[in-house]
Design a protein around this motif. Structure first.
Motif, PDB file in Angstrom:
ATOM      1  N   GLY A 158      44.554  36.541  33.563  1.00 54.92           N
ATOM      2  CA  GLY A 158      44.842  36.206  34.478  1.00 54.92           C
ATOM      3  C   GLY A 158      44.041  36.364  36.048  1.00 54.92           C
ATOM      4  N   LEU A 159      43.964  37.669  35.935  1.00 51.65           N
ATOM      5  CA  LEU A 159      43.396  38.201  37.189  1.00 51.65           C
ATOM      6  C   LEU A 159      41.493  38.234  37.406  1.00 51.65           C
ATOM      7  N   GLU A 160      41.066  38.521  35.845  1.00 48.62           N
ATOM      8  CA  GLU A 160      39.879  38.313  35.511  1.00 48.62           C
ATOM      9  C   GLU A 160      39.575  36.832  35.662  1.00 48.62           C
ATOM     10  N   LYS A 161      40.028  36.051  35.137  1.00 46.54           N
ATOM     11  CA  LYS A 161      39.449  34.630  35.805  1.00 46.54           C
ATOM     12  C   LYS A 161      39.970  34.024  37.398  1.00 46.54           C
ATOM     13  N   ALA A 185      45.274  25.197  40.408  1.00 43.69           N
ATOM     14  CA  ALA A 185      44.721  25.177  38.997  1.00 43.69           C
ATOM     15  C   ALA A 185      44.540  27.445  39.436  1.00 43.69           C
ATOM     16  N   LEU A 186      44.263  27.579  40.472  1.00 44.63           N
ATOM     17  CA  LEU A 186      43.949  28.879  40.579  1.00 44.63           C
ATOM     18  C   LEU A 186      45.565  29.742  40.886  1.00 44.63           C
ATOM     19  N   ARG A 187      46.686  29.213  41.077  1.00 44.73           N
ATOM     20  CA  ARG A 187      47.672  29.527  41.063  1.00 44.73           C
ATOM     21  C   ARG A 187      48.193  29.240  39.035  1.00 44.73           C
ATOM     22  N   GLY A 188      47.630  29.059  38.305  1.00 43.16           N
ATOM     23  CA  GLY A 188      47.171  29.081  36.845  1.00 43.16           C
ATOM     24  C   GLY A 188      47.283  30.240  36.578  1.00 43.16           C
ATOM     25  N   PHE A 189      46.144  30.988  37.293  1.00 43.48           N
ATOM     26  CA  PHE A 189      45.050  32.194  36.771  1.00 43.48           C
ATOM     27  C   PHE A 189      46.811  33.160  37.691  1.00 43.48           C
ATOM     28  N   VAL A 190      47.149  32.652  39.014  1.00 42.30           N
ATOM     29  CA  VAL A 190      47.662  33.212  39.025  1.00 42.30           C
ATOM     30  C   VAL A 190      49.214  33.898  37.676  1.00 42.30           C
ATOM     31  N   ILE A 204      50.657  37.776  35.692  1.00 38.71           N
ATOM     32  CA  ILE A 204      51.542  37.654  35.374  1.00 38.71           C
ATOM     33  C   ILE A 204      52.021  37.600  33.835  1.00 38.71           C
ATOM     34  N   GLU A 205      52.063  36.758  33.516  1.00 37.92           N
ATOM     35  CA  GLU A 205      52.403  36.527  31.700  1.00 37.92           C
ATOM     36  C   GLU A 205      51.630  37.958  31.249  1.00 37.92           C
ATOM     37  N   ASP A 206      50.177  38.243  31.214  1.00 41.51           N
ATOM     38  CA  ASP A 206      49.495  39.087  30.538  1.00 41.51           C
ATOM     39  C   ASP A 206      49.735  40.156  30.908  1.00 41.51           C
ATOM     40  N   LEU A 209      51.989  32.059  47.173  1.00 42.27           N
ATOM     41  CA  LEU A 209      51.513  32.716  48.395  1.00 42.27           C
ATOM     42  C   LEU A 209      50.564  33.397  47.847  1.00 42.27           C
ATOM     43  N   ALA A 210      50.810  34.248  46.712  1.00 44.88           N
ATOM     44  CA  ALA A 210      49.384  34.594  47.027  1.00 44.88           C
ATOM     45  C   ALA A 210      47.582  33.886  47.074  1.00 44.88           C
ATOM     46  N   ILE A 211      48.075  32.869  46.388  1.00 42.87           N
ATOM     47  CA  ILE A 211      46.741  31.994  46.591  1.00 42.87           C
ATOM     48  C   ILE A 211      46.907  31.468  47.954  1.00 42.87           C
TER      49      ILE A 211
END
Length: 204
Positions: free
Chosen positions: A77-80, A126-131, A135-137, A147-149
């Protein structure tokens, strides 16, 4: 030829909006900088608000292209997320000048604002989905994705205000440097250091 002229007018308008702000930029300013009459502008855009709407539409199109490229790349997720940020900045800061200060959203007409907000919300989702995926991986620390995005793109969307193609950094160098810096703030295993001088990053 019609499309090329239309794109040239839009690029000049975006550059002016980024530099002086929407309300401080007149159609006369844009026409003068391009060496055309204001009547010629009206042939392509009925008013200044339509220029702003097209600028937002173009910026979001670039954003969705970046999302798709990141999704297709695989990885964590971070790389994406980092790829999406890097791709978005690299294109919006290119010589095509397709970036627009998102803080000008209030200047859109009510109907246009509804359309842009709907697209923007999908982009941010979509960006929050990457975050959340990060978190999951395990590649991103537990945090509030929204908040992060908001924090990350608050910085990203301000870049057009200060970036200059005449400066020491290319759009590709800055896109890479910014994406690494911003994603480090939520990375589970952040790199020990970042490039001290991004002007020395390899030009991709």
């Amino acid at each position: 030829m019609h499309q090329l002229k239309r794109e040239a007018l839009l690029r000049e308008a975006i550059a002016a909006f980024n530099q002086k702000g929407f309300h401080a930029t007149s159609l006369d300013d844009i026409a003068t900088s391009l060496g055309v009459t204001k009547a010629a502008l009206y042939h392509y855009f009925p008013n200044k608000h339509s220029l702003l709407f097209e600028a937002f539409t173009e910026a979001l199109r670039v954003g969705f292209d970046a999302i798709r490229k990141a999704q297709d790349s695989g990885g964590t997720g971070l790389e994406k997320l980092q790829m999406a940020i890097q791709e978005y900045l690299q294109v919006t800061l290119s010589e095509l000048s397709r970036c627009v200060i998102i803080t000008e959203e209030h200047a859109l007409s009510p109907d246009d604002r509804v359309k842009i907000v709907e697209q923007r919300d999908r982009f941010e989702a979509a960006l929050r989905g990457f975050v959340r995926a990060g978190i999951e991986d395990g590649s991103i620390i537990p945090c509030d994705p929204k908040l992060a995005i908001f924090s990350i793109f608050g910085a990203v969307n301000w870049v057009p205000k200060w970036f200059s193609e005449k400066g020491a950094w290319t759009n590709k160098q800055l896109a890479r440097g910014m994406s690494e810096l911003l994603c480090r703030s939520i990375a589970k295993n952040p790199p020990a250091e970042l490039p001290i001088d991004i002007s020395k990053l390899k030009k991709m």
